[in-house]
Enzyme design. Structure first.
Site, mmCIF file in Angstrom:
data_model
loop_
_atom_site.group_PDB
_atom_site.id
_atom_site.type_symbol
_atom_site.label_atom_id
_atom_site.label_comp_id
_atom_site.label_asym_id
_atom_site.label_seq_id
_atom_site.Cartn_x
_atom_site.Cartn_y
_atom_site.Cartn_z
ATOM 1 N N SER A 1 0.860 -1.188 0.000
ATOM 2 C CA SER A 1 0.000 0.000 0.000
ATOM 3 C C SER A 1 0.890 1.230 0.000
ATOM 4 O O SER A 1 2.041 1.176 0.453
ATOM 5 C CB SER A 1 -0.894 -0.003 1.248
ATOM 6 O OG SER A 1 -1.519 1.259 1.433
ATOM 7 N N TYR B 1 -2.088 -0.267 10.466
ATOM 8 C CA TYR B 1 -2.030 -0.682 9.060
ATOM 9 C C TYR B 1 -0.673 -0.339 8.450
ATOM 10 O O TYR B 1 -0.071 -1.165 7.748
ATOM 11 C CB TYR B 1 -3.148 0.007 8.289
ATOM 12 C CG TYR B 1 -3.308 -0.458 6.862
ATOM 13 C CD1 TYR B 1 -3.807 -1.719 6.572
ATOM 14 C CD2 TYR B 1 -2.968 0.377 5.792
ATOM 15 C CE1 TYR B 1 -3.962 -2.151 5.267
ATOM 16 C CE2 TYR B 1 -3.120 -0.046 4.482
ATOM 17 C CZ TYR B 1 -3.615 -1.308 4.225
ATOM 18 O OH TYR B 1 -3.753 -1.726 2.927
#
Length: 271
Positions: free
Chosen positions: A114, A127
């Site tokens: 990501s 995250y």
């Protein structure tokens, strides 16, 4: 190329995404059973997966992922471990299981990361930690696998929240009620609600087409010399990732403080 033709020839090891399994403490045999059942239900030949794996595995795509947001002191060590078990250790487990077969075929491994491996704003540390850790794992693995002719690639999508539904809709009360008494005394429900409103705006955006990410994964598997890292993001996200990579923290901290609404949020803290 239709996936029916693509899978047998290229994506023989696509466990993390295709089987929709939770990689937390699941045995390899059960993973294979889940994967086999998934493809048999969709018209592929019986025992296609096991036959392919017995022969060789050329491509492995690690795409398992969950998310949990919140400022650091809102969460517990268990929260960090739970997300890491899927996002980081799930990929590591699958990789360790398939390394001998990937080496045998001189294939390649693809990992879904990501832009949050690079862009690490407030309220998203859980995250971000897992995605940055995953990329560090890939950096080492890439060097180690080179002598075996194996290529290791990372796909780094931007914000596809509205398409993936990775963030669940919650209320300020849902979040605030999980706080310890000490944390409740500092952070009001109104403070938490500022984040809720920001997330709601992201969820209401028109969904970005996830096929862009899928196409990048397929390209990574098919072309002869893929990039080590592919970024699938907007111009704004790509620009911010560049800034986060090369600018000093004396610039980054004030930047995120301003962009993240921290000045307005500060007055809602109980000091």
């Amino acid at each position: 190329m239709h996936p029916r033709h693509l899978f047998p020839n290229i994506v023989k090891g696509q466990v993390s995404r295709a089987s929709r399994i939770n990689t937390d403490d699941i045995q390899f045999e059960q993973e294979l059973d889940n994967l086999t059942g998934y493809f048999e239900q969709r018209g592929y030949g019986k025992n296609l997966v096991r036959n392919a794996i017995d022969e060789s595995v050329w491509g492995l795509v690690n795409n398992a992922g969950i998310s949990k947001w919140g400022e650091v002191e809102w969460n517990t060590v268990h929260d960090y471990k739970r997300v890491a078990e899927i996002n980081l250790f799930g990929s590591i487990r699958t990789t360790l299981a398939f390394i001998p077969l990937i080496k045998k075929s001189k294939g390649r491994m693809v990992f879904m990361s990501s832009t949050n491996a690079i862009i690490t704003p407030q309220c998203n540390s859980i995250y971000c930690v897992t995605k940055r850790g995953l990329e560090a794992f890939c950096d080492s693995l890439r060097i180690e696998m080179k002598k075996f002719g194996v290529i290791v690639c990372v796909v780094r999508p931007g914000d596809f929240t509205s398409a993936t539904k990775i963030l669940k809709k919650q209320t300020a009360e849902d979040i605030w009620s999980t706080f310890s008494e000490d944390v409740k005394q500092v952070y009001s429900k109104e403070y938490v609600d500022t984040y809720i409103k920001s997330i709601d705006m992201r969820l209401k955006r028109q969904s970005r087409d996830p096929d862009e990410v899928v196409s990048t994964v397929v390209k990574t598997l098919m072309i002869s010399n893929p990039n080590a890292v592919w970024t699938v993001a907007s111009v704004a996200e790509t620009s911010l990732a560049f800034i986060c990579s090369y600018f000093p923290y004396s610039v980054l901290v004030p930047l995120f403080y301003s962009l993240g609404g921290e000045k307005e949020r500060r007055v809602l803290i109980n000091q």
